[in-house]
Design an enzyme around this catalytic site. Structure first.
Site, PDB file in Angstrom:
ATOM      1  N   CYS A 183      84.392 -10.492  31.734  1.00 27.08           N
ATOM      2  CA  CYS A 183      84.823 -11.703  31.440  1.00 27.08           C
ATOM      3  C   CYS A 183      86.342 -11.672  30.819  1.00 27.08           C
ATOM      4  O   CYS A 183      86.957 -12.768  31.355  1.00 27.08           O
ATOM      5  CB  CYS A 183      84.133 -12.312  30.140  1.00 27.08           C
ATOM      6  SG  CYS A 183      82.663 -12.550  30.560  1.00 27.08           S
ATOM      7  N   CYS A 319      46.564  18.380  14.636  1.00 27.88           N
ATOM      8  CA  CYS A 319      45.222  19.020  14.136  1.00 27.88           C
ATOM      9  C   CYS A 319      45.159  19.001  12.447  1.00 27.88           C
ATOM     10  O   CYS A 319      45.657  18.213  11.938  1.00 27.88           O
ATOM     11  CB  CYS A 319      45.302  20.308  14.742  1.00 27.88           C
ATOM     12  SG  CYS A 319      46.673  21.495  13.930  1.00 27.88           S
TER      13      CYS A 319
END
Length: 355
Positions: A183, A319
């Site tokens: 821009c 686990c």
């Protein structure tokens, strides 16, 4: 609880209702760039009641921003955009939460920044950053709402949505793309980013609410000078997806130096979309740990089951104490899996969660 009075005009819509407003309240959206596109995106998401909004921008407000970046005033010049934008939207809606990342989005911080978010809104204007956003989002399985603007024209699309096309499918990486003017170099009509940014915010809300037709596999083109719109369809390119995924996962693995998750990090990962959690304990072991993405695969059967898994899939193993999940992690890594972690001290480290 939602504020029914504040949101009453959208809650009354049958497509939204109180349940939809609750979805908005519980959603987490990351906006990368707080400039011309980012300002209207942030304003509209905050107004709609999106519960948590992240803002990423390392830039400061300049006077030349003010004709299009309507969150800022002359008194904000010289201030950081991310902090200033956060204060502005909190003033408009103090019921939401805002997280500020006052730096530019890059390969060193990308995964830390996106880790807690469900949707990314690409409001940047740098081609290299757009590829980075795409690749990180692919690796994390996060949809991206994209837009870009040029003079009087803009475009909008949604990438990586429900296994749909990516940015690379539409824009294959080429030499010289960084030379595309910004821009600053080419100019932009001040109202244009506000129009296109509002389109982006609309796509975000549709994704969260699971309503309407999302611009996945579609590129919306908008010509503000002649008030013309066009939608172009595009398709998924498996090679482009693979390239982006590989780049994203390589970056992820480079940054993830610690595969052993703490209890806190494990619980944070539970909030992320697209992660598979594998419980390698025997089926009768307790305490039970259930969830939508939790699969019970005893260690003795993991080898057979792993043949069904995508080696690029992000996987968290756990686990009882961390020993078996460490064994499982080593096996999967040696088998070519690239995004594997485990709960370092096992379910025992989560005892407080079961009391």
């Amino acid at each position: 609880m939602t504020n029914n009075k504040r949101y009453s005009r959208q809650i009354i819509l049958p497509e939204i209702g109180e349940l939809g407003q609750l979805k908005l309240q519980n959603s987490r959206v990351l906006v990368i760039g707080a400039g011309g596109l980012g300002c209207p995106v942030l304003q509209n998401l905050a107004a709609a009641g999106v519960g948590t909004i992240g803002i990423v921008d390392g830039d400061v407000v300049e006077e030349s921003n003010l004709h299009r970046q309507l969150l800022y005033g002359i008194q904000d010049c010289g201030k950081g955009k991310a902090q200033t934008a956060a204060a502005a939207i909190l003033e408009k809606n103090p019921t939401i939460k805002v997280q500020v990342f006052a730096h530019f989005f890059n390969s060193d911080n990308a995964f830390e920044v996106v880790s807690d978010y469900q949707i990314i809104v690409d409001c940047t204007d740098a081609i290299a950053v757009r590829y980075l956003i795409n690749d990180v989002a692919l690796a994390k399985r996060i949809p991206v709402v994209y837009a870009s603007i040029h003079k009087f024209e803009g475009q909008v699309s949604v990438f990586n949505y429900k296994n749909g096309p990516s940015y690379r499918c539409l824009f294959p990486e080429q030499e010289g793309l960084n030379a595309i003017p910004s821009c600053e170099a080419s100019g932009v009509l001040g109202v244009l980013p506000n129009t296109i940014g509002t389109f982006q915010a609309t796509e975000v809300l549709k994704i969260i609410l699971e309503i309407g037709t999302v611009l996945s596999g579609k590129l919306l083109l908008y010509d503000g000078l002649h008030f013309q719109t066009q939608i172009i369809d595009f398709v998924k390119n498996p090679k482009a997806i693979e390239k982006g995924m590989i780049k994203g996962l390589q970056l992820l693995n480079r940054k993830k130096t610690n595969e052993h998750l703490s209890a806190e990090a494990f619980l944070e990962k539970l909030k992320q979309l697209g992660v598979i959690f594998i419980d390698v304990r025997e089926l009768e072991e307790s305490p039970e740990f259930n969830g939508a993405n939790v699969i019970k695969i005893p260690l003795s059967t993991l080898e057979e089951y792993s043949e069904k898994l995508d080696k690029n899939q992000e996987i968290v193993l756990f686990c009882q104490t961390g020993q078996r999940s460490q064994t499982a992690l080593n096996y999967l890594k040696n088998s070519g899996f690239v995004g594997v972690f485990h709960l370092g001290k096992g379910i025992e480290s989560l005892k407080n969660q079961f009391q």
